[in-house]
Scaffold this motif. Structure first.
Motif, PDB file in Angstrom:
ATOM      1  N   VAL A  61       0.867  -1.105  -0.008  1.00 44.71           N
ATOM      2  CA  VAL A  61       0.008  -0.008   0.050  1.00 44.71           C
ATOM      3  C   VAL A  61       0.813   1.184  -0.105  1.00 44.71           C
ATOM      4  O   VAL A  61       1.962   1.085   0.462  1.00 44.71           O
ATOM      5  CB  VAL A  61      -0.900   0.123   1.164  1.00 44.71           C
ATOM      6  N   ARG A  62       0.601   2.276  -0.450  1.00 46.17           N
ATOM      7  CA  ARG A  62       1.143   3.503  -0.537  1.00 46.17           C
ATOM      8  C   ARG A  62       1.013   4.109   0.851  1.00 46.17           C
ATOM      9  O   ARG A  62       0.084   4.036   1.808  1.00 46.17           O
ATOM     10  CB  ARG A  62       0.409   4.690  -1.432  1.00 46.17           C
ATOM     11  N   PHE A  63       2.117   4.689   1.445  1.00 39.84           N
ATOM     12  CA  PHE A  63       2.477   5.040   2.769  1.00 39.84           C
ATOM     13  C   PHE A  63       2.139   6.757   2.621  1.00 39.84           C
ATOM     14  O   PHE A  63       3.181   7.217   2.062  1.00 39.84           O
ATOM     15  CB  PHE A  63       3.461   4.590   3.475  1.00 39.84           C
ATOM     16  N   PRO A  64       1.368   7.355   3.236  1.00 41.17           N
ATOM     17  CA  PRO A  64       1.415   8.813   3.206  1.00 41.17           C
ATOM     18  C   PRO A  64       2.405   9.518   4.028  1.00 41.17           C
ATOM     19  O   PRO A  64       2.544   9.125   5.307  1.00 41.17           O
ATOM     20  CB  PRO A  64      -0.125   9.329   3.668  1.00 41.17           C
ATOM     21  N   LEU A  65       3.309  10.376   3.505  1.00 38.93           N
ATOM     22  CA  LEU A  65       4.263  11.039   4.189  1.00 38.93           C
ATOM     23  C   LEU A  65       3.872  12.307   4.407  1.00 38.93           C
ATOM     24  O   LEU A  65       3.469  13.269   3.571  1.00 38.93           O
ATOM     25  CB  LEU A  65       5.709  11.114   3.303  1.00 38.93           C
ATOM     26  N   ASN A  66       4.473  13.110   5.679  1.00 38.96           N
ATOM     27  CA  ASN A  66       4.257  14.441   6.081  1.00 38.96           C
ATOM     28  C   ASN A  66       5.248  15.167   5.396  1.00 38.96           C
ATOM     29  O   ASN A  66       6.373  15.345   5.943  1.00 38.96           O
ATOM     30  CB  ASN A  66       4.082  14.517   7.461  1.00 38.96           C
ATOM     31  N   VAL A  67       4.956  15.824   4.153  1.00 41.78           N
ATOM     32  CA  VAL A  67       5.926  16.477   3.410  1.00 41.78           C
ATOM     33  C   VAL A  67       6.476  17.744   4.033  1.00 41.78           C
ATOM     34  O   VAL A  67       7.737  18.143   3.766  1.00 41.78           O
ATOM     35  CB  VAL A  67       5.400  16.986   2.090  1.00 41.78           C
ATOM     36  N   SER A  68       5.985  18.192   5.110  1.00 36.99           N
ATOM     37  CA  SER A  68       6.399  19.493   5.734  1.00 36.99           C
ATOM     38  C   SER A  68       7.234  18.853   7.022  1.00 36.99           C
ATOM     39  O   SER A  68       7.498  19.958   7.799  1.00 36.99           O
ATOM     40  CB  SER A  68       5.183  20.269   6.285  1.00 36.99           C
ATOM     41  N   SER A  69       7.269  17.829   7.229  1.00 33.92           N
ATOM     42  CA  SER A  69       8.166  17.215   8.420  1.00 33.92           C
ATOM     43  C   SER A  69       9.583  17.512   8.366  1.00 33.92           C
ATOM     44  O   SER A  69      10.308  17.985   9.304  1.00 33.92           O
ATOM     45  CB  SER A  69       7.858  15.831   8.842  1.00 33.92           C
ATOM     46  N   VAL A  70      10.124  17.620   6.957  1.00 36.31           N
ATOM     47  CA  VAL A  70      11.598  18.202   6.917  1.00 36.31           C
ATOM     48  C   VAL A  70      11.674  18.870   5.780  1.00 36.31           C
ATOM     49  O   VAL A  70      11.064  18.744   4.541  1.00 36.31           O
ATOM     50  CB  VAL A  70      12.419  16.848   6.450  1.00 36.31           C
ATOM     51  N   THR A  71      12.375  20.200   5.912  1.00 38.87           N
ATOM     52  CA  THR A  71      12.229  21.279   4.861  1.00 38.87           C
ATOM     53  C   THR A  71      13.229  20.909   3.536  1.00 38.87           C
ATOM     54  O   THR A  71      13.899  19.908   3.856  1.00 38.87           O
ATOM     55  CB  THR A  71      12.857  22.765   5.433  1.00 38.87           C
ATOM     56  N   GLU A  72      12.769  21.404   2.475  1.00 41.91           N
ATOM     57  CA  GLU A  72      13.810  21.007   1.314  1.00 41.91           C
ATOM     58  C   GLU A  72      15.151  21.338   1.400  1.00 41.91           C
ATOM     59  O   GLU A  72      15.980  20.535   1.334  1.00 41.91           O
ATOM     60  CB  GLU A  72      13.178  21.761   0.250  1.00 41.91           C
ATOM     61  N   ARG A  73      15.585  22.401   2.374  1.00 40.19           N
ATOM     62  CA  ARG A  73      16.788  22.958   2.723  1.00 40.19           C
ATOM     63  C   ARG A  73      17.717  21.782   3.487  1.00 40.19           C
ATOM     64  O   ARG A  73      18.659  21.296   3.361  1.00 40.19           O
ATOM     65  CB  ARG A  73      16.784  24.132   3.172  1.00 40.19           C
ATOM     66  N   ASP A  74      16.706  21.298   4.484  1.00 36.55           N
ATOM     67  CA  ASP A  74      17.500  20.360   5.526  1.00 36.55           C
ATOM     68  C   ASP A  74      17.610  19.017   4.906  1.00 36.55           C
ATOM     69  O   ASP A  74      18.696  18.263   4.848  1.00 36.55           O
ATOM     70  CB  ASP A  74      16.675  20.313   6.779  1.00 36.55           C
ATOM     71  N   ALA A  75      16.755  18.352   3.789  1.00 32.19           N
ATOM     72  CA  ALA A  75      16.830  17.311   3.307  1.00 32.19           C
ATOM     73  C   ALA A  75      18.239  17.366   2.280  1.00 32.19           C
ATOM     74  O   ALA A  75      18.801  16.376   2.375  1.00 32.19           O
ATOM     75  CB  ALA A  75      15.634  17.104   2.292  1.00 32.19           C
ATOM     76  N   GLU A  76      18.005  18.436   1.514  1.00 36.49           N
ATOM     77  CA  GLU A  76      19.475  18.823   0.698  1.00 36.49           C
ATOM     78  C   GLU A  76      20.691  18.562   1.356  1.00 36.49           C
ATOM     79  O   GLU A  76      21.826  17.979   0.800  1.00 36.49           O
ATOM     80  CB  GLU A  76      19.223  19.976   0.048  1.00 36.49           C
ATOM     81  N   ARG A  77      20.572  19.259   2.659  1.00 35.10           N
ATOM     82  CA  ARG A  77      21.844  19.416   3.273  1.00 35.10           C
ATOM     83  C   ARG A  77      22.361  17.668   3.685  1.00 35.10           C
ATOM     84  O   ARG A  77      23.650  17.735   4.060  1.00 35.10           O
ATOM     85  CB  ARG A  77      21.795  20.103   4.660  1.00 35.10           C
TER      86      ARG A  77
END
Length: 200
Positions: A63-79
């Motif tokens: 099953v697809r699992f929904p993720l909270n896209v606001s839990s990690v900022t794009e900047r933090d993920a890229e870092r």
């Protein structure tokens, strides 16, 4: 033997067998099969999970699992070398709460960095690994430092003894499952990691 995978597909049936747990039985089956001969009908292929309309008998529904896209900022993920969470595909298995599979959330070139981090950091004590049963803590301390020169060597011969990293098969983070006592014990794990993408 090729028919055995279908017979062992139901984990509930395997777990009910006395004196043997489901994981070990499956592990032995796939390890003993000659390359290219194992029946992979019961193996879950997450790369085709979005195409699956009905699961095979005895195989859990993906099953697809929904993720909270606001839990990690794009900047933090890229870092830390990750794609933005909004681009991740996450899957779960029906009937297995807590299991989440995320195929390749890494930015291009960052997988290599995290593989190195795993070998350098996560193989350190107090984490438990497969080598602990055969060696002392002192002997398994600093597997990366003990092995890196041997691994960098261009000379690969059958006579050269394998480095400790080449003999490493698994490392437990968090709760370690003791196969002898069939119990879990927490490990004091330090999850701090380097924030640089490439490095030492």
């Amino acid at each position: 033997m090729g028919k055995m995978a279908a017979a062992v597909a139901s984990l509930a049936t395997l777990a009910a067998e006395p004196r043997e747990d489901a994981f070990r039985k499956l592990f032995r089956f796939y390890r003993q099969s000659r390359p290219g001969t194992a029946d992979l009908g019961a193996v879950i292929d997450f790369s085709e999970a979005h195409l699956a309309r009905s699961p095979k008998p005895g195989v859990p529904q993906v099953v697809r699992f929904p993720l909270n896209v606001s839990s990690v900022t794009e900047r933090d993920a890229e870092r830390v070398g990750l794609e933005p969470v909004s681009k991740w595909r996450a899957y779960g298995l029906e009937g297995y709460p807590g299991f989440i599979f995320i195929p390749n959330p890494f930015l291009p070139g960052c997988q290599r960095h995290w593989v190195k981090q795993c070998l350098k950091l996560y193989s350190q004590k107090p984490n438990v690994c497969n080598l602990d049963k055969h060696m002392t803590k002192e002997e398994t301390q600093g597997l990366w430092e003990q092995s890196k020169e041997v691994l960098r060597s261009k000379e690969v011969t059958k006579r050269r003894p394998r480095s400790l990293l080449e003999r490493l098969r698994w490392v437990t983070l968090g709760y370690h499952y003791n196969w002898d006592s069939k119990s879990k014990s927490p490990l004091p794990v330090d999850f701090r990691v380097s924030k640089q993408k490439q490095g030492s």
